[in-house]
Design a protein around this motif. Structure first.
Motif, PDB file in Angstrom:
ATOM      1  N   GLN A 297       0.796  -1.222   0.000  1.00 32.25           N
ATOM      2  CA  GLN A 297       0.000   0.000   0.000  1.00 32.25           C
ATOM      3  C   GLN A 297       0.832   1.278   0.000  1.00 32.25           C
ATOM      4  N   ILE A 298       1.964   1.278   0.681  1.00 28.67           N
ATOM      5  CA  ILE A 298       2.759   2.502   0.817  1.00 28.67           C
ATOM      6  C   ILE A 298       4.209   2.229   0.438  1.00 28.67           C
ATOM      7  N   VAL A 299       4.770   3.114  -0.393  1.00 31.35           N
ATOM      8  CA  VAL A 299       6.218   3.125  -0.629  1.00 31.35           C
ATOM      9  C   VAL A 299       6.728   4.329   0.149  1.00 31.35           C
ATOM     10  N   SER A 300       7.641   4.073   1.071  1.00 30.03           N
ATOM     11  CA  SER A 300       8.115   5.117   1.974  1.00 30.03           C
ATOM     12  C   SER A 300       9.602   5.374   1.772  1.00 30.03           C
ATOM     13  N   VAL A 301       9.947   6.649   1.591  1.00 33.32           N
ATOM     14  CA  VAL A 301      11.350   7.059   1.500  1.00 33.32           C
ATOM     15  C   VAL A 301      11.600   8.149   2.538  1.00 33.32           C
ATOM     16  N   VAL A 302      12.869   8.300   2.912  1.00 28.99           N
ATOM     17  CA  VAL A 302      13.243   9.232   3.977  1.00 28.99           C
ATOM     18  C   VAL A 302      14.290  10.199   3.457  1.00 28.99           C
ATOM     19  N   ILE A 303      14.206  11.435   3.925  1.00 24.45           N
ATOM     20  CA  ILE A 303      15.231  12.435   3.673  1.00 24.45           C
ATOM     21  C   ILE A 303      15.731  12.918   5.029  1.00 24.45           C
ATOM     22  N   GLU A 304      16.972  12.543   5.354  1.00 21.34           N
ATOM     23  CA  GLU A 304      17.621  13.015   6.581  1.00 21.34           C
ATOM     24  C   GLU A 304      18.154  14.420   6.283  1.00 21.34           C
ATOM     25  N   LEU A 305      17.757  15.396   7.059  1.00 25.54           N
ATOM     26  CA  LEU A 305      18.069  16.792   6.730  1.00 25.54           C
ATOM     27  C   LEU A 305      19.452  17.253   7.174  1.00 25.54           C
ATOM     28  N   GLY A 306      20.058  16.567   8.117  1.00 26.61           N
ATOM     29  CA  GLY A 306      21.408  16.938   8.530  1.00 26.61           C
ATOM     30  C   GLY A 306      21.480  18.061   9.548  1.00 26.61           C
ATOM     31  N   ARG A 307      20.378  18.740   9.742  1.00 30.95           N
ATOM     32  CA  ARG A 307      20.289  19.781  10.767  1.00 30.95           C
ATOM     33  C   ARG A 307      18.821  20.034  11.071  1.00 30.95           C
TER      34      ARG A 307
ATOM     35  N   GLU B 227      16.031   6.323 -11.038  1.00 30.69           N
ATOM     36  CA  GLU B 227      15.838   5.056 -11.740  1.00 30.69           C
ATOM     37  C   GLU B 227      15.621   3.906 -10.759  1.00 30.69           C
ATOM     38  N   ALA B 228      16.378   3.889  -9.680  1.00 35.45           N
ATOM     39  CA  ALA B 228      16.240   2.819  -8.690  1.00 35.45           C
ATOM     40  C   ALA B 228      14.904   2.917  -7.948  1.00 35.45           C
ATOM     41  N   LEU B 229      14.443   4.130  -7.682  1.00 29.36           N
ATOM     42  CA  LEU B 229      13.157   4.303  -7.011  1.00 29.36           C
ATOM     43  C   LEU B 229      12.017   3.843  -7.911  1.00 29.36           C
ATOM     44  N   VAL B 230      12.071   4.240  -9.169  1.00 23.63           N
ATOM     45  CA  VAL B 230      11.047   3.809 -10.128  1.00 23.63           C
ATOM     46  C   VAL B 230      11.078   2.284 -10.265  1.00 23.63           C
ATOM     47  N   SER B 231      12.255   1.713 -10.372  1.00 23.84           N
ATOM     48  CA  SER B 231      12.399   0.263 -10.500  1.00 23.84           C
ATOM     49  C   SER B 231      11.837  -0.460  -9.272  1.00 23.84           C
ATOM     50  N   HIS B 232      12.092   0.091  -8.084  1.00 22.07           N
ATOM     51  CA  HIS B 232      11.550  -0.493  -6.851  1.00 22.07           C
ATOM     52  C   HIS B 232      10.016  -0.509  -6.904  1.00 22.07           C
ATOM     53  N   CYS B 233       9.429   0.603  -7.292  1.00 23.07           N
ATOM     54  CA  CYS B 233       7.971   0.687  -7.387  1.00 23.07           C
ATOM     55  C   CYS B 233       7.435  -0.293  -8.430  1.00 23.07           C
TER      56      CYS B 233
ATOM     57  N   SER C 270       8.726  -3.113  -9.321  1.00 19.72           N
ATOM     58  CA  SER C 270       8.806  -4.486  -8.808  1.00 19.72           C
ATOM     59  C   SER C 270       7.652  -4.765  -7.844  1.00 19.72           C
ATOM     60  N   LEU C 271       7.250  -3.758  -7.073  1.00 20.30           N
ATOM     61  CA  LEU C 271       6.110  -3.932  -6.176  1.00 20.30           C
ATOM     62  C   LEU C 271       4.808  -4.069  -6.958  1.00 20.30           C
ATOM     63  N   ILE C 272       4.705  -3.341  -8.066  1.00 21.87           N
ATOM     64  CA  ILE C 272       3.526  -3.474  -8.932  1.00 21.87           C
ATOM     65  C   ILE C 272       3.470  -4.877  -9.517  1.00 21.87           C
ATOM     66  N   THR C 273       4.614  -5.386  -9.925  1.00 18.76           N
ATOM     67  CA  THR C 273       4.673  -6.754 -10.453  1.00 18.76           C
ATOM     68  C   THR C 273       4.163  -7.739  -9.410  1.00 18.76           C
ATOM     69  N   GLU C 274       4.595  -7.575  -8.155  1.00 21.09           N
ATOM     70  CA  GLU C 274       4.110  -8.437  -7.075  1.00 21.09           C
ATOM     71  C   GLU C 274       2.593  -8.341  -6.930  1.00 21.09           C
ATOM     72  N   LEU C 275       2.078  -7.107  -6.953  1.00 21.59           N
ATOM     73  CA  LEU C 275       0.626  -6.904  -6.847  1.00 21.59           C
ATOM     74  C   LEU C 275      -0.116  -7.620  -7.968  1.00 21.59           C
ATOM     75  N   MET C 276       0.350  -7.425  -9.170  1.00 19.21           N
ATOM     76  CA  MET C 276      -0.329  -7.996 -10.327  1.00 19.21           C
ATOM     77  C   MET C 276      -0.228  -9.523 -10.327  1.00 19.21           C
ATOM     78  N   ASN C 277       0.928 -10.061  -9.932  1.00 17.63           N
ATOM     79  CA  ASN C 277       1.095 -11.515  -9.874  1.00 17.63           C
ATOM     80  C   ASN C 277       0.251 -12.135  -8.766  1.00 17.63           C
ATOM     81  N   GLU C 278       0.233 -11.486  -7.603  1.00 21.06           N
ATOM     82  CA  GLU C 278      -0.468 -12.038  -6.446  1.00 21.06           C
ATOM     83  C   GLU C 278      -1.986 -11.847  -6.515  1.00 21.06           C
TER      84      GLU C 278
END
Length: 154
Positions: free
Chosen positions: A8-18, A120-126, A128-136
């Motif tokens: 349901q959720i793809v979560s990414v984080v941005i550490e701000l450093g301050r 590219e890696a973020l899109v690819s990750h998403c 792959s999750l869509i593939t799992e959804l569609m297969n399952e």
């Protein structure tokens, strides 16, 4: 998302450093296209979608010293959440672009599972999750049937 058969959720984080003040966060989020809904930010779709789909393509959670905070408080970490199962796949590139744009404004990286990731890696990750959804489940993200399945399994 762990133990979520619907991805349901793809979560990414941005550490701000301050620590950033609420005013700094507000300016940067608004410049990036976010809307402040009461005390949380989100990125809303520009067009009306089907009633079963999410109206927001990115939900924003703000953190300070490990605790989730409201928009009125100082922030040292941002979590961007893409509601993949409840919005069409056509928003993946927009999610990725917006995420990387925000990270660049903070001179930070986007982290997925604690590791730096590019568009590219973020899109690819998403994808792959869509593939799992569609297969399952035999359904694509944003479909009415998938929404019904999610509701029935909560």
């Amino acid at each position: 998302m762990m133990n979520d058969p619907f991805n349901q959720i793809v979560s990414v984080v941005i550490e701000l450093g301050r620590l950033y003040s609420p005013g700094e966060i507000n300016r940067i989020m608004k410049e990036s296209g976010a809307v402040l809904h009461y005390d949380v930010y989100g990125f809303d779709r520009t067009e009306k979608g089907p009633i079963w789909q999410s109206e927001t393509y990115i939900y924003v959670a703000l953190f300070c010293e490990g605790e989730e905070v409201d928009a009125q408080e100082s922030v040292d970490k941002i979590e961007l959440q893409y509601p993949m199962a409840t919005i069409g796949a056509e928003y993946i590139s927009k999610f990725s672009d917006t995420t990387l744009n925000i990270a660049s404004k903070f001179d930070s990286e986007v982290l997925l599972d604690g590791k730096a990731i590019d568009k590219e890696a973020l899109v690819s990750h998403c994808e792959s999750l869509i593939t799992e959804l569609m297969n399952e489940w035999g359904e694509e993200p944003g479909s009415q049937t998938l929404r019904i399945l999610i509701e029935q399994n909560q």
